[in-house]
Design a protein around this motif. Structure first.
Motif, PDB file in Angstrom:
ATOM      1  N   ARG A  21       0.837  -1.206   0.000  1.00 34.42           N
ATOM      2  CA  ARG A  21       0.000   0.000   0.000  1.00 34.42           C
ATOM      3  C   ARG A  21       0.873   1.258   0.000  1.00 34.42           C
ATOM      4  O   ARG A  21       0.618   2.217  -0.747  1.00 34.42           O
ATOM      5  N   ALA A  23       2.428   1.687  -3.433  1.00 38.42           N
ATOM      6  CA  ALA A  23       1.439   2.144  -4.410  1.00 38.42           C
ATOM      7  C   ALA A  23       1.106   3.619  -4.199  1.00 38.42           C
ATOM      8  O   ALA A  23       0.902   4.357  -5.172  1.00 38.42           O
ATOM      9  N   GLN A  24       1.060   4.051  -2.943  1.00 37.68           N
ATOM     10  CA  GLN A  24       0.787   5.458  -2.657  1.00 37.68           C
ATOM     11  C   GLN A  24       1.942   6.343  -3.100  1.00 37.68           C
ATOM     12  O   GLN A  24       1.745   7.455  -3.608  1.00 37.68           O
ATOM     13  N   HIS A  52       2.746   5.781 -10.623  1.00 37.04           N
ATOM     14  CA  HIS A  52       1.744   4.961 -11.301  1.00 37.04           C
ATOM     15  C   HIS A  52       2.005   3.505 -10.952  1.00 37.04           C
ATOM     16  O   HIS A  52       3.148   3.118 -10.668  1.00 37.04           O
ATOM     17  N   VAL A  67      -5.166  -3.554  -5.958  1.00 36.63           N
ATOM     18  CA  VAL A  67      -4.469  -2.287  -5.709  1.00 36.63           C
ATOM     19  C   VAL A  67      -5.477  -1.180  -5.401  1.00 36.63           C
ATOM     20  O   VAL A  67      -5.303  -0.392  -4.466  1.00 36.63           O
ATOM     21  N   ILE A 114      -6.022   3.131  -3.567  1.00 32.44           N
ATOM     22  CA  ILE A 114      -5.309   3.816  -4.648  1.00 32.44           C
ATOM     23  C   ILE A 114      -6.307   4.200  -5.734  1.00 32.44           C
ATOM     24  O   ILE A 114      -7.135   3.376  -6.136  1.00 32.44           O
ATOM     25  N   LYS A 116      -4.810   5.904 -11.312  1.00 36.88           N
ATOM     26  CA  LYS A 116      -3.380   5.724 -11.085  1.00 36.88           C
ATOM     27  C   LYS A 116      -2.924   4.296 -11.396  1.00 36.88           C
ATOM     28  O   LYS A 116      -1.753   3.961 -11.253  1.00 36.88           O
ATOM     29  N   VAL A 117      -3.843   3.427 -11.833  1.00 40.87           N
ATOM     30  CA  VAL A 117      -3.541   2.012 -12.039  1.00 40.87           C
ATOM     31  C   VAL A 117      -3.871   1.616 -13.486  1.00 40.87           C
ATOM     32  O   VAL A 117      -4.954   1.923 -13.981  1.00 40.87           O
TER      33      VAL A 117
END
Length: 382
Positions: free
Chosen positions: A145, A148-149, A153, A165, A170, A174-175
């Motif tokens: 996490r 990913a933050q 991307h 994700v 998120i 952004k994914v």
């Protein structure tokens, strides 16, 4: 796009795949790097030095450069041992990037993500993260996490991974989902074919582990006449003799009366895999959970139809009754029916193969994958 840095600490693109898994990170990094170079990008891959004689930097024939980072003793390390050396790896990245700053960094795996974020901390270089495999079940993915933050991307290789994700909080924007590619120059209907004796052949590929569903295939085989099953893949111990899973599968084959029709090849080199796939009438991929689905796509690229379980990962790769047949996991009866359907209907096999090869060429070529990845890098820069 100018200079792209790929961080792949535990999987060098110069090393052969460690297991018979087409989703191998070694293969992925090598193929993506080569395809990006083919699009005109300057690519550098950073990986741990695992041998005392490995040169510091290597320029590959495909055009990308590999930097062997000295992070701990120059030998193979476990993930826990490599984790302890993350700070050393990150310092080396930071020093190299201060000398020649990349435009974007793409981290391969969680540990490489930590290393990349630390290395890029004061450079203002955006980091793109691909996990390849998220946290094991029942464990809170705290590190994932945070990565990913922090990342500019996140690139998921499967739809379900992207959903996981997003479930971490998120933003969906952004994914992106960009799958593993297929080497269409290696996996083709044309080329050598492994020898065979029986009238019909089913081939399955994967590490010899219980979740692969090879026992379901053996049970299904017992209802099919004049058909052999070839199980290709290394064991957890590295040797077939004495391996507990091999003993279990062979005992099941004896009980089902098909011991003479089940063959174990052991590990098959990656460049020899196409010949084995071409020798099959059907390739079966029967995992009960978690799969990248690449072996099924490589089989289709070789002109062989596939039967797969509706396991996570294969749902993305194989559309039912369009490029292959899907059955529920752990259902030997449904598996046998699907296998028999393809083994006995030549026309149906040909239609699936034609549609499947077109789909693989259109969606899973490494040029297509690299082009989509380059778009993600451009977006990360902004």
């Amino acid at each position: 796009m100018g200079r792209i840095a790929l961080v792949s600490g535990q999987a060098s693109p110069l090393m052969a795949p460690s297991g018979l898994d087409a989703g191998s990170l070694n293969v992925y990094v090598a193929a993506l790097s080569a395809a990006l170079c083919g699009l005109g990008h300057d690519v550098v891959v950073y990986t741990r030095r695992t041998g005392p004689r490995a040169p510091s930097r290597v320029r590959t024939p495909a055009g990308y450069e590999v930097v062997h980072v000295l992070s701990g003793p120059p030998k193979e390390l476990s993930e826990d041992e490599a984790t302890v050396r993350v700070a050393d790896f990150a310092r080396s990245l930071r020093a190299d990037w201060h000398r020649k700053r990349p435009d974007v960094v793409h981290a391969q795996g969680c540990l490489s993500g930590i290393t990349a974020v630390l290395g890029a901390h004061d450079t203002q270089v955006p980091v793109v993260q691909t996990f390849h495999a998220l946290a094991v079940p029942h464990r809170e993915p705290t590190v994932e996490r945070l990565l990913a933050q922090t990342a500019a991307h996140v690139v998921a290789v499967r739809t379900d991974e992207a959903d996981d994700v997003v479930s971490m909080g998120i933003p969906r924007a952004k994914v992106s989902v960009i799958p593993h590619g297929v080497d269409l120059a290696l996996f083709t209907p044309h080329g050598s074919v492994a020898p065979r004796d029986r009238t019909r052949r089913i081939v399955t590929v994967g590490r010899l582990l219980p979740h692969q569903g090879f026992d379901d295939l053996i049970v299904a085989l017992s209802t099919l006449d004049h058909t052999e099953l070839v199980i290709a893949g290394g064991s957890a111990t590295g040797h077939l003799r004495g391996d507990a899973e091999v003993r279990r599968l062979r005992a099941l084959a004896r009980v089902r009366g098909v011991a003479s029709r089940v063959a174990f090849t052991g590990h098959v080199r990656y460049h020899q895999l196409p010949a084995l796939l071409r020798s099959a009438d059907v390739v079966a991929c029967t995992p009960r959970h978690g799969s990248f689905g690449v072996t099924a796509l490589e089989a289709v690229a070789c002109g062989v139809p596939v039967v797969v379980t509706a396991a996570v990962g294969l749902l993305d790769a194989v559309a039912h009754d369009q490029i292959g047949l899907r059955v529920p996991p752990q259902d030997p009866r449904a598996l046998a029916e699907a296998l028999n359907r393809l083994l006995t209907h030549t026309t149906r096999r040909a239609l699936l193969v034609a549609a499947g090869r077109e789909r693989v060429r259109a969606r899973y070529s490494w040029d297509r994958i690299a082009s989509e990845m380059a778009q993600v890098y451009t977006a990360a820069l902004s």
